[in-house]
Design a protein around this motif. Sequence first.
Motif, mmCIF file in Angstrom:
data_model
loop_
_atom_site.group_PDB
_atom_site.id
_atom_site.type_symbol
_atom_site.label_atom_id
_atom_site.label_comp_id
_atom_site.label_asym_id
_atom_site.label_seq_id
_atom_site.Cartn_x
_atom_site.Cartn_y
_atom_site.Cartn_z
ATOM 1 N N THR A 60 4.760 0.704 1.071
ATOM 2 C CA THR A 60 4.996 -0.080 2.101
ATOM 3 C C THR A 60 4.554 -1.511 2.044
ATOM 4 N N ALA A 93 8.407 -6.227 7.095
ATOM 5 C CA ALA A 93 7.325 -5.126 6.807
ATOM 6 C C ALA A 93 7.784 -4.025 6.891
ATOM 7 N N HIS A 137 0.712 -1.399 -0.019
ATOM 8 C CA HIS A 137 0.026 0.075 -0.019
ATOM 9 C C HIS A 137 0.851 1.094 0.025
ATOM 10 N N ARG A 186 3.067 -4.989 3.707
ATOM 11 C CA ARG A 186 2.485 -5.296 5.084
ATOM 12 C C ARG A 186 3.161 -6.439 5.703
ATOM 13 N N ARG A 187 3.590 -7.202 5.313
ATOM 14 C CA ARG A 187 4.189 -8.451 5.868
ATOM 15 C C ARG A 187 5.804 -8.773 5.356
#
Length: 297
Positions: free
Chosen positions: A47, A76, A23, A49-50
């Motif tokens: 970015t 992440a 994102h 997330r994980r």
Amino acid sequence: MLGATAWAFMLTERAHLEPSPIHGAQVGRIFSPACDCDRRVARIDFTLRRDDELTVWMERDGERVRTLVPGRSYAAGPVSLVFDGISEQGETLADGTYRPVIRLGRRHLTIRLPNETVLDTKPPAIRVPRRIYTHISPDGDGHRDDFAVSYRVSEPASAILLVDDRRVLETRPGLEGVLRWDGTVGGRPARPRNHVLTASARDEAGNVAEPVPFAIVRIRYVALGRDRVVARPGTHFAILVLADAPLVRWRLAGREGTAATSGGQTTLRLRAPVRGGVFRLYVSASGHAAEATVVVG
């Protein structure tokens, strides 16, 4: 069978509801490897997330043209990459539109970012009137205080004005406008003499046009047609005065007076002192002065 269908539907809906693993993606909109500026590369920021293993490459027309990350584990959080427009063989890629593609190895998922970047190495061209010879007297009296010329560029770009190879002005981007010089360089008044004006332009990618010398502008406040006059005692002589002020003042051997100018000039007709000697003629306008030697004998 109904149970299996329901389970598949639940997995599908869960996939639809699960947020994207990437994102906040931002990609530099346009850049030029030929630019000596902060737009010589396209920044690619997003970015994760994980944690995952990423392979990132650039595509043009669906074809992979440059691998940015061949396969590397990332934690992440934010990821920052740059695309310099150079191929694997070290050559500048062709101008055009490129798209970042991200492969998430642990998820077996490939994402083509919707953000594109444009590689543009072609500099703009600027057109201005040429062979201009003029003068200004930037003394704030409203008479020829500055010099202005219209220009056009081949693409949206900011125009650059250089005076004696020093940049004094850069306009807002556009296709046309006006270059205006107020007689200062680096925030200080330029010396009263001839100055060479050159025009250039910078496009959105940072490409700079070939500089075009187009004008010689002389800064002149007040000037005399000659700096030495020889006259007999008590006789009259004439001297040309160039000044853009509407009125000039003169002083010679204790006498003084004024004269109106027309078209930026006037001719003083003065009487030489009745005694022989060397005298100074001072002529002033708008706080500036010029002088000539008057030899009487």
